[in-house]
Design an enzyme around this catalytic site. Structure first.
Site, short mmCIF file in Angstrom:
data_model
loop_
_atom_site.label_atom_id
_atom_site.label_comp_id
_atom_site.label_asym_id
_atom_site.label_seq_id
_atom_site.Cartn_x
_atom_site.Cartn_y
_atom_site.Cartn_z
N HIS A 122 0.84 -1.21 0.00
CA HIS A 122 0.00 0.00 0.00
C HIS A 122 0.87 1.26 0.00
O HIS A 122 0.69 2.17 -0.81
CB HIS A 122 -0.91 0.00 1.23
CG HIS A 122 -1.70 1.25 1.41
ND1 HIS A 122 -3.03 1.38 1.03
CD2 HIS A 122 -1.36 2.47 1.95
CE1 HIS A 122 -3.45 2.61 1.31
NE2 HIS A 122 -2.46 3.29 1.88
N GLU A 123 1.83 1.29 0.91
CA GLU A 123 2.68 2.50 1.03
C GLU A 123 3.48 2.74 -0.24
O GLU A 123 3.64 3.89 -0.68
CB GLU A 123 3.62 2.38 2.23
CG GLU A 123 2.91 2.23 3.58
CD GLU A 123 1.84 3.27 3.82
OE1 GLU A 123 0.85 2.96 4.51
OE2 GLU A 123 1.94 4.41 3.29
N HIS A 126 1.79 4.77 -2.79
CA HIS A 126 1.97 6.22 -2.63
C HIS A 126 3.35 6.65 -3.09
O HIS A 126 3.51 7.66 -3.78
CB HIS A 126 1.81 6.62 -1.15
CG HIS A 126 0.45 6.45 -0.59
ND1 HIS A 126 -0.71 6.87 -1.21
CD2 HIS A 126 0.05 5.88 0.58
CE1 HIS A 126 -1.75 6.58 -0.45
NE2 HIS A 126 -1.32 5.97 0.64
N HIS A 132 -5.22 7.57 -2.57
CA HIS A 132 -6.14 6.54 -2.08
C HIS A 132 -7.26 6.30 -3.09
O HIS A 132 -7.68 7.19 -3.82
CB HIS A 132 -6.73 6.96 -0.72
CG HIS A 132 -5.77 6.77 0.39
ND1 HIS A 132 -5.72 7.57 1.51
CD2 HIS A 132 -4.80 5.84 0.56
CE1 HIS A 132 -4.77 7.14 2.32
NE2 HIS A 132 -4.20 6.09 1.76
C1 LIG Z 1 -4.31 1.19 4.59
C2 LIG Z 1 -3.25 1.04 5.69
C3 LIG Z 1 -2.27 -0.05 5.30
C4 LIG Z 1 -2.51 2.37 5.90
C5 LIG Z 1 -3.43 3.48 6.40
C6 LIG Z 1 -2.68 4.81 6.49
C7 LIG Z 1 -2.28 5.23 5.10
O1 LIG Z 1 -3.11 5.51 4.28
N1 LIG Z 1 -0.99 5.18 4.81
O2 LIG Z 1 -0.58 5.44 3.54
C8 LIG Z 1 -3.96 3.17 7.79
O3 LIG Z 1 -3.19 2.94 8.69
N2 LIG Z 1 -5.32 3.21 7.92
C9 LIG Z 1 -5.95 3.02 9.19
C10 LIG Z 1 -7.25 3.80 9.24
C11 LIG Z 1 -7.91 3.69 10.58
C12 LIG Z 1 -8.83 2.72 10.94
N3 LIG Z 1 -9.18 2.93 12.23
C13 LIG Z 1 -8.52 4.02 12.73
C14 LIG Z 1 -8.53 4.62 14.01
C15 LIG Z 1 -7.73 5.74 14.22
C16 LIG Z 1 -6.90 6.23 13.20
C17 LIG Z 1 -6.88 5.63 11.93
C18 LIG Z 1 -7.71 4.52 11.71
C19 LIG Z 1 -10.12 2.08 12.92
C20 LIG Z 1 -9.42 1.00 13.82
C21 LIG Z 1 -8.48 0.06 13.05
C22 LIG Z 1 -7.06 0.49 13.25
C23 LIG Z 1 -6.03 -0.40 12.56
C24 LIG Z 1 -6.04 -0.29 11.05
N4 LIG Z 1 -5.79 1.06 10.63
C25 LIG Z 1 -6.21 1.55 9.44
O4 LIG Z 1 -6.81 0.87 8.61
ZN LIG Z 2 -2.38 5.29 2.30
#
Ligand SMILES: CC(C)C[C@H](CC(=O)NO)C(=O)N[C@H]1Cc2cn(c3ccccc23)CCCCCCNC1=O
Ligand SMILES: [Zn+2]
Ligand SMILES: [Ca+2]
Ligand SMILES: [Zn+2]
Length: 171
Positions: A122-123, A126, A132
């Site tokens: 995913h990263e 970017h 996204h």
């Molecule tokens: C796509 C991923 C590989 C990278 C993305 C960040 C991103 O886009 N990097 O390029 C990411 O970390 N998204 C969060 C988004 C997110 C989901 N929640 C959150 C609660 C607080 C803050 C963020 C989140 C709800 C609870 C679940 C938390 C654990 C999973 N976290 C996520 O899915």
């Molecule tokens: Zn992302």
């Protein structure tokens, strides 16, 4: 657009990378394997090739927690929440850089914790210039969709990357 927005794609097909730091949670060989597998998802569908470099590279890969050196606005948030982030292509040193939140439980080959290969793929989307996707099934969706032992790019991801980097010749 009348202009080409500089910094949103690499102008060369060979992209270099190196680790600036490793997670303490997995053997280094497991991390390097996860990263090369993540890059391969993208090189399989573009003319891009990825190679490790020693000093100045395009994509610096590191693990950090909370405030880790790229500004308070980019601080990580402990376990859960944001898992990682990456910067778009460009000429600034930070361009392409990819950071993983060390407070996550980074794993490979299990549905426990957070899968390093999937998040890295995913990263790197970017780091290659993709934003996204609004398709919830796409890798480039903003939410981690859990462990999938046979994860692969969604057609939406492939269309996106090929709109930036022309299709592989002859395919
Ligand atoms: C796509 C991923 C590989 C990278 C993305 C960040 C991103 O886009 N990097 O390029 C990411 O970390 N998204 C969060 C988004 C997110 C989901 N929640 C959150 C609660 C607080 C803050 C963020 C989140 C709800 C609870 C679940 C938390 C654990 C999973 N976290 C996520 O899915
Ligand atoms: Zn992302
Ligand atoms: Ca986090
Ligand atoms: Zn960062």
């Amino acid at each position: 657009l009348a202009y080409h927005a500089p910094g949103f794609k690499w102008e060369q097909n060979q992209v270099s990378y190196k680790f600036t730091s490793y997670s303490r949670q997995l053997p280094g060989s497991v991390q390097t394997n996860a990263i090369s597998k993540a890059f391969r998802k993208w090189s399989d569908v573009t003319p891009l090739t990825f190679r490790t470099g020693r000093d100045k590279v395009n994509i610096d890969i590191g693990f950090g927690r909370r405030e880790h050196g790229d500004g308070v606005g980019n601080a990580f948030d402990g376990r859960g929440g944001t898992l990682a982030h990456a910067f778009f292509p460009g000429s600034q040193p930070i361009a392409g850089d990819t950071h993983f939140d060390e407070d996550e439980q980074w794993t490979m080959g299990t549905d426990r914790g957070t899968n390093l290969e999937i998040v890295a793929a995913h990263e790197f989307g970017h780091a290659l210039g993709l934003g996204h996707s609004s398709n919830p099934k796409a890798l480039m969706a903003p939410y981690y969709q859990g462990y999938d032992p046979n994860f692969k790019l969604h057609q939406d991801d492939i269309d996106g990357i090929q709109s930036l980097y022309d299709r592989q010749e002859g395919h």
